[in-house]
Motif scaffolding. Structure first.
Motif, PDB file in Angstrom:
ATOM      1  N   UNK A 140       0.835  -1.197   0.000  1.00 55.27           N
ATOM      2  CA  UNK A 140       0.000   0.000   0.000  1.00 55.27           C
ATOM      3  C   UNK A 140       0.874   1.253   0.000  1.00 55.27           C
ATOM      4  N   UNK A 141       0.518   2.203  -0.843  1.00 58.86           N
ATOM      5  CA  UNK A 141       1.196   3.489  -0.874  1.00 58.86           C
ATOM      6  C   UNK A 141       0.375   4.458  -0.025  1.00 58.86           C
ATOM      7  N   UNK A 142       0.946   4.894   1.091  1.00 58.47           N
ATOM      8  CA  UNK A 142       0.204   5.657   2.089  1.00 58.47           C
ATOM      9  C   UNK A 142       0.876   6.994   2.374  1.00 58.47           C
ATOM     10  N   UNK A 143       0.051   8.026   2.456  1.00 61.52           N
ATOM     11  CA  UNK A 143       0.527   9.347   2.882  1.00 61.52           C
ATOM     12  C   UNK A 143      -0.256   9.772   4.110  1.00 61.52           C
ATOM     13  N   UNK A 144       0.460  10.151   5.164  1.00 64.50           N
ATOM     14  CA  UNK A 144      -0.170  10.676   6.373  1.00 64.50           C
ATOM     15  C   UNK A 144       0.023  12.191   6.365  1.00 64.50           C
ATOM     16  N   UNK A 145      -1.088  12.897   6.248  1.00 69.31           N
ATOM     17  CA  UNK A 145      -1.040  14.360   6.169  1.00 69.31           C
ATOM     18  C   UNK A 145      -1.008  14.948   7.573  1.00 69.31           C
ATOM     19  N   UNK A 146       0.004  15.794   7.841  1.00 71.36           N
ATOM     20  CA  UNK A 146       0.188  16.372   9.170  1.00 71.36           C
ATOM     21  C   UNK A 146       0.000  17.884   9.188  1.00 71.36           C
ATOM     22  N   UNK A 147      -0.638  18.419   8.163  1.00 69.80           N
ATOM     23  CA  UNK A 147      -0.874  19.859   8.100  1.00 69.80           C
ATOM     24  C   UNK A 147       0.065  20.554   7.125  1.00 69.80           C
ATOM     25  N   UNK A 148      -0.216  21.822   6.842  1.00 68.25           N
ATOM     26  CA  UNK A 148       0.617  22.583   5.917  1.00 68.25           C
ATOM     27  C   UNK A 148       0.209  22.363   4.462  1.00 68.25           C
ATOM     28  N   UNK A 149       1.009  22.856   3.527  1.00 66.59           N
ATOM     29  CA  UNK A 149       0.697  22.686   2.103  1.00 66.59           C
ATOM     30  C   UNK A 149       0.602  21.208   1.722  1.00 66.59           C
ATOM     31  N   UNK A 150      -0.283  20.913   0.790  1.00 72.02           N
ATOM     32  CA  UNK A 150      -0.543  19.525   0.398  1.00 72.02           C
ATOM     33  C   UNK A 150       0.359  19.130  -0.786  1.00 72.02           C
ATOM     34  N   UNK A 151       1.642  18.933  -0.477  1.00 69.21           N
ATOM     35  CA  UNK A 151       2.603  18.631  -1.540  1.00 69.21           C
ATOM     36  C   UNK A 151       2.370  17.257  -2.159  1.00 69.21           C
ATOM     37  N   UNK A 152       1.616  16.408  -1.488  1.00 65.76           N
ATOM     38  CA  UNK A 152       1.331  15.088  -2.029  1.00 65.76           C
ATOM     39  C   UNK A 152       0.570  15.189  -3.355  1.00 65.76           C
ATOM     40  N   UNK A 153      -0.108  16.320  -3.557  1.00 61.82           N
ATOM     41  CA  UNK A 153      -0.852  16.511  -4.802  1.00 61.82           C
ATOM     42  C   UNK A 153       0.082  16.520  -6.011  1.00 61.82           C
ATOM     43  N   UNK A 154       1.310  17.025  -5.820  1.00 61.15           N
ATOM     44  CA  UNK A 154       2.274  17.040  -6.916  1.00 61.15           C
ATOM     45  C   UNK A 154       2.627  15.619  -7.318  1.00 61.15           C
ATOM     46  N   UNK A 155       2.854  14.765  -6.327  1.00 64.83           N
ATOM     47  CA  UNK A 155       3.183  13.364  -6.620  1.00 64.83           C
ATOM     48  C   UNK A 155       2.016  12.658  -7.298  1.00 64.83           C
ATOM     49  N   UNK A 156       0.812  12.925  -6.813  1.00 69.74           N
ATOM     50  CA  UNK A 156      -0.351  12.280  -7.413  1.00 69.74           C
ATOM     51  C   UNK A 156      -0.542  12.736  -8.851  1.00 69.74           C
ATOM     52  N   UNK A 157      -0.254  13.999  -9.110  1.00 68.88           N
ATOM     53  CA  UNK A 157      -0.402  14.522 -10.464  1.00 68.88           C
ATOM     54  C   UNK A 157       0.626  13.894 -11.407  1.00 68.88           C
ATOM     55  N   UNK A 158       1.837  13.678 -10.914  1.00 72.27           N
ATOM     56  CA  UNK A 158       2.875  13.066 -11.746  1.00 72.27           C
ATOM     57  C   UNK A 158       2.526  11.623 -12.085  1.00 72.27           C
ATOM     58  N   UNK A 159       2.027  10.884 -11.087  1.00 70.74           N
ATOM     59  CA  UNK A 159       1.669   9.473 -11.293  1.00 70.74           C
ATOM     60  C   UNK A 159       0.154   9.331 -11.096  1.00 70.74           C
TER      61      UNK A 159
END
Length: 371
Positions: A296-315
């Motif tokens: 499983x590919x998991x991201x735990x968001x701890x606040x602040x800018x949502x940089x995970x969106x960049x990774x999701x957009x790339x893949x």
């Protein structure tokens, strides 16, 4: 026949738009897409048809016109005036069945700019409300910045050729002061003085802006700066008009370069390295997941800018499970286990714990990858 072709092409634009959105944002929920698309904001028109709605629109026109005037050093006002009168003449010639190619072209430019201004106005309706914290929604440039160089160019032409230039300049300056006064009163009457402004969506008035502070002192300083530039640029165009030497117009360029460098230093250079690192992380993620199939590919968001969106957009075809640790407490065994590839903020509290548990760690940009 022509009407039928126009209707077919108009319908085709919707089909093309839906096709592109499906390809680029295929995994994004419809609610998110509708929020960022004109087809999902029809309800905003309901805010216009009342006395309160009309007053709201007038205030927000003043705010966005003030931004337009400051960002173009006042030249945008003259450009709009020139394009408007050219459009008026083109309509008159059309009724008289006279050819006016230049007037027609200027009419298209004017209507394009006008409609784009309306898009910004309608999409951001409510920006003058007392509970709006975002200054950049009121003094907004993101949706109109791209046509500002056009009205600057037409503004120079208008100032260089119009009759009674001083009379016209006085009228324009009075309206500029009116827009400024209304904008000041809107910010002053706001519950938070619009302290949560995003400078990158109002770059033309971001030179003295600091996010998270009272916007009134900033507004006064920025207004003084831009009004001073307004007068300097107007003087340069008058010298160009009377002495007929292009050097006077060229002196506007250093002003633009200084402001552009300030914007780049504030928004581009500051974020460039880290965002490039996030892009690299997205590319590395593909290799890691190929070696860890079934996990499983998991991201735990701890606040602040949502940089995970960049990774999701790339893949975009890969599913990234996201848990919001700001919303609820996450047990450690949920993200510390052998069946998980974990992504967290490099400076977050989980990063230190995950570093002790996992064997491999990649930290690039804003994020850390553990597996």
């Amino acid at each position: 026949m022509i009407v039928a072709v126009i209707l077919i092409l108009f319908t085709g634009t919707f089909l093309l738009k839906d096709f592109i959105i499906a390809k680029v944002y295929g995994r994004v929920p419809d609610s998110v897409i509708s929020w960022n698309d004109y087809s999902g904001i029809l309800y905003r028109f309901g805010k216009l048809f009342s006395l309160k709605g009309i007053l709201r629109v007038l205030k927000e026109i003043c705010g966005k016109m003030y931004y337009l005037g400051c960002t173009t050093y006042g030249l945008g006002y003259f450009g709009i005036i020139g394009l408007f009168f050219s459009t008026w003449d083109a309509l008159r010639h059309f009724k008289e069945k006279k050819d006016c190619i230049i007037g027609t072209v200027k009419s298209v430019v004017f209507l394009t700019c006008f409609m784009q201004f309306l898009v910004a106005l309608v999409y951001l309706i409510g920006a003058s409300d007392t509970d709006n914290k975002r200054l950049d929604l009121f003094l907004h440039g993101r949706y109109i910045d791209f046509f500002l160089p056009i009205v600057i160019a037409f503004g120079i032409l208008e100032l260089g050729s119009c009759e009674k230039v001083l009379n016209r300049a006085i009228i324009v300056f009075v309206f500029h002061m009116l827009f400024m006064a209304v904008s000041y009163m809107v910010i002053q009457g706001n519950d938070t003085h619009m302290s949560d402004g995003h400078g990158f969506t109002m770059v033309g008035m971001s030179h003295l802006h600091k996010r998270g502070v009272d916007a009134l002192p900033y507004f006064c300083k920025e207004s003084a700066l831009m009004t001073g530039v307004f007068l300097i640029v107007f003087a340069l165009v008058l010298l160009y008009r009377h002495r007929e030497k292009n050097i006077w117009i060229c002196l506007i360029i250093p002003i633009q370069v200084i402001f552009a460098l300030n914007v780049c230093d504030s928004f581009v250079f500051y974020n460039q390295d880290n965002i490039y690192g996030d892009v690299l992380m997205g590319q590395m993620l593909e290799d890691v997941m190929e070696k860890n199939t079934g996990k499983e590919l998991l991201h735990v968001y701890e606040g602040g800018p949502q940089y995970i969106e960049i990774l999701q957009f790339i893949d975009r075809n890969r599913n990234i499970e996201i848990i919001d640790a700001m919303d609820k407490q996450v047990p450690s065994d949920r993200y510390l286990n052998n069946n998980t590839v974990l992504i967290v903020d490099m400076d977050g509290a989980i990063s230190a714990v995950a570093d002790e548990y996992y064997k491999n760690n990649i930290t690039v940009g804003h994020l850390s990858l553990f597996y």
